[in-house]
Design a protein around this motif. Structure first.
Motif, PDB file in Angstrom:
ATOM      1  N   PHE A 134     -48.856  -5.438   6.060  1.00 10.12           N
ATOM      2  CA  PHE A 134     -49.494  -4.453   5.192  1.00 10.12           C
ATOM      3  C   PHE A 134     -50.283  -5.114   4.070  1.00 10.12           C
ATOM      4  O   PHE A 134     -50.049  -6.259   3.706  1.00 10.12           O
ATOM      5  N   PHE A 163     -50.087  -4.319   0.912  1.00 10.41           N
ATOM      6  CA  PHE A 163     -49.209  -4.570  -0.240  1.00 10.41           C
ATOM      7  C   PHE A 163     -47.907  -5.251   0.174  1.00 10.41           C
ATOM      8  O   PHE A 163     -46.876  -5.060  -0.457  1.00 10.41           O
ATOM      9  N   HIS A 194     -45.225  -5.041   1.238  1.00 12.37           N
ATOM     10  CA  HIS A 194     -44.029  -4.226   1.484  1.00 12.37           C
ATOM     11  C   HIS A 194     -42.803  -5.067   1.815  1.00 12.37           C
ATOM     12  O   HIS A 194     -42.171  -4.893   2.857  1.00 12.37           O
ATOM     13  N   LEU A 195     -42.493  -5.981   0.917  1.00 18.87           N
ATOM     14  CA  LEU A 195     -41.230  -6.711   1.075  1.00 18.87           C
ATOM     15  C   LEU A 195     -40.169  -5.951   0.279  1.00 18.87           C
ATOM     16  O   LEU A 195     -40.487  -5.291  -0.708  1.00 18.87           O
ATOM     17  N   VAL A 196     -38.902  -6.042   0.709  1.00 20.08           N
ATOM     18  CA  VAL A 196     -37.832  -5.382  -0.048  1.00 20.08           C
ATOM     19  C   VAL A 196     -37.518  -6.267  -1.255  1.00 20.08           C
ATOM     20  O   VAL A 196     -37.124  -7.418  -1.089  1.00 20.08           O
TER      21      VAL A 196
END
Lengths: 224, 402
Positions: A89, A91, A93-95
């Motif tokens: 993605f 952005f 989108h890592l946790v």
């Protein structure tokens, strides 16, 4: 490998019907490197969401690996995504609370891969994407390029056939963007199918097949 | 998803949002601690009463004049009958029963006890020597009432330690004389300090022979007859014998009430248990409040972690997996809160027991099981709505917004 036939997608905004995709018909062969370009609102993200099974078309059919996935339930779609599709993605989108290694491991955890099997695969991915030294860092301790490499490693952890990248360089400086693109291109060289959505012509020009979308329809489809 | 991974994932969430975790632990902890402490208080009160009855004497049957009964009208008043008095002869007739080990007729009144210039109003009990064994009294010095015909009396008395202290101070009370009303009694015994025993503080009473009390209070009728059955099994026989013997003596009229200690005890037991359950239930409301807090926090978490949930879905998590992740998380929080609560409750209980050492405060086992179970069940129940909302989240929307 991918066969779309007459895909339609409409959204209702207020009391207006917006056609995000109109009669999109296309095929993508295994191992292709494809970029989808177009101005914002042209439906390229919607197309990517449908290709990634995150969204369903209102009409038309979608065949993935000779299997019609149009009518599958949410949970069946989740399983197909897990096995066959990797997402990258804009952005990342890592946790945020998980380390780089834990983020990369996440798809394997969700699929219930045995921990004994996970460990060597994780070590291999970390080494492959130059993240071994950073494996214990959280996303906020990583640079943008490193975050995107973590995201790509995560997308690859289940060895999917298709990698879908939505503006993968949109949040990176030029140099880092080039670097990330070469990582994605290496996947293609190793036989993976890579589909990149971008509005940056320079990025788009790198691929061998270029799709232009305007107003929800495929305007041009160039190869070579 | 493997169970161990599920636990690991939830654990990281719990560690990742510390202030939120602490808040839930606090709310759950307070709820569970309230249940544990309050039921411990109730149970303590119950055990206290049960033990008090035990100190009253064993295998006790109490005979009261008059009969409490329910009928269409008020028979005693309308027909002009009043309950017959219980007399010494009634009591002595009880000797005929084989189920009765001993009995003590009892007269109670308030007496003005004087020694020199000091005076004190105390309860005065008139009874026979058997009273001592029936009520398990102990003497500090001297002896108890002398045996003999209860119809005749010697001018002697046995007094409680407090009475002795107040009337005589440091002087030797044993062998001295006191005046009760217009009569003089010689002190032949002093009771050991035993404290309260259901209404009577034995430290504050004066015991005189039955006939002396009859003269003192100018009455023939007995206040009670305390009867001790030969064994626990014979309590019912003793009761039946008492009723039959007195009925025959009262021209076939059943005009006495016989209470067994067991019946009284069972009643108190029931009342106090109900009370414990009630206050425990009220305390459990705070658990429900904690549950609502968990729901609130989880709903916020679903909104806060929208992108994460969208991501998990994109990575191939099914709706069920997402729900399970939320359930595991709230179960973990509720269990943690329950552990904190049980520990805090036990701590509170131990402090209260230090302040009131006489009362055996102890949380009943069912409260120690029920409170944590309720905590976890409410935690999970209140997570159903947030978890479903998370599972239904549209991944495209969840991921698109920054």
């Amino acid at each position: 490998m991918i066969r779309l036939t007459g895909i339609e997608r409409t959204f209702t905004v207020g009391d207006e019907q917006v056609h995000a995709l109109r009669a999109v018909t296309m095929q993508i062969a295994r191992g292709e490197y494809l970029s989808i370009m177009g101005p914002s609102g042209s439906g390229k993200s919607t197309l990517l969401n449908i290709l990634g099974l995150l969204d369903r078309p209102n009409a038309g059919s979608y065949e993935l690996d000779q299997r019609d996935v149009t009518g599958l339930s949410d949970d069946e779609l989740a399983r197909v995504r897990r096995e066959k599709i990797g997402f990258v993605f804009q952005f990342f989108h890592l946790v945020p609370r998980l380390t780089a290694a834990e983020n990369i491991e996440l798809p394997m955890v969700l699929s219930g891969v045995d921990p004994a099997e996970r460990a060597p695969r994780l070590g291999q991915l970390l080494a492959e994407y130059g993240l071994t030294e950073r494996s214990g860092h959280r996303p906020d301790q990583l640079s943008g390029g490193q975050c995107q490499r973590v995201a790509i490693a995560r997308a690859m952890s289940m060895r999917p056939g298709v990698i879908l990248a939505d503006e993968p360089t949109g949040n990176l400086d030029r140099h880092t963007g080039q670097e990330v693109m070469s990582v994605l291109e290496r996947l293609h060289e190793n036989g993976g199918t890579v589909i990149v959505v971008t509005h940056d012509p320079e990025i788009g020009a790198r691929s061998q097949r270029r799709l232009r979308m305007i107003d929800g329809a495929v305007a041009s489809d160039e190869k070579g | 998803m493997r169970f161990a991974d599920l636990l690991g994932f939830a654990w990281q969430v719990v560690l990742g949002y510390r202030s939120r975790t602490l808040l839930i632990l606090l709310a759950m902890g307070i709820g569970v601690a309230a249940v544990v402490t309050v039921t411990a208080l109730g149970e303590g009160a119950r055990l206290y009463v049960v033990r008090q009855f035990g100190s009253l004497g064993t295998n006790l049957v109490i005979v009261l004049p008059g009969r409490s009964e329910t009928s269409g009208s008020m028979p005693g008043v309308l027909i002009g009958k009043t309950p017959r008095d219980l007399t010494i002869d009634d009591a002595l007739a009880l000797k005929r029963s084989h189920a009765i080990r001993r009995f003590a007729p009892l007269i109670v009144g308030a007496g003005d006890v004087r020694s020199g210039s000091r005076r004190r109003e105390t309860p005065v009990l008139g009874s026979t020597p058997e009273l001592m064994d029936i009520r398990s009294m102990e003497l500090a010095s001297g002896r108890f009432l002398p045996a003999g015909d209860p119809r005749h009396s010697q001018p002697v008395c046995v007094i409680g330690t407090k009475v002795a202290g107040e009337l005589f101070g440091n002087r030797q009370a044993l062998g001295d004389w006191v005046r009760i009303g217009d009569r003089r009694f010689r002190i032949i015994g002093i009771l050991a300090a035993q404290g309260e025993s259901l209404g009577f503080n034995t430290d504050e009473i004066v015991i005189v022979p039955l006939a002396a009390a009859q003269a003192l209070f100018n009455t023939e009728s007995l206040f009670r007859i305390l009867v001790e059955a030969k064994s626990r099994d014979q309590i019912a026989d003793a009761k039946a014998d008492v009723e039959e013997i007195i009925r025959l003596r009262h021209e076939g009229e059943k005009d006495i009430t016989v209470i067994t200690q067991d019946a009284v005890l069972a009643t108190f037991d029931r009342i106090l248990r109900a009370l414990t359950l009630t206050v425990g239930g009220i305390a459990a409301i705070s658990l429900a409040v904690a549950g609502i807090l968990i729901m609130n926090v989880m709903l916020i978490a679903v909104t806060q972690r929208k992108r994460e949930i969208g991501l998990l879905k994109a990575l191939g998590a099914t709706g069920r997996q997402i729900q399970m992740a939320f359930f595991t998380e709230s179960a973990m929080l509720a269990l943690g809160g329950a552990a904190v609560g049980v520990a805090a409750g036990e701590f509170g209980r131990s402090i209260i027991s230090q302040i009131y050492p006489a009362i055996p405060f102890e949380a009943p086992w069912w409260a120690l099981v029920a409170a944590p179970v309720t905590a976890v069940v409410t935690g999970i129940l209140f997570t159903v709505a947030p978890a479903r909302r998370a599972a239904r989240l549209d991944p495209v929307q969840a991921l698109s917004r920054r």
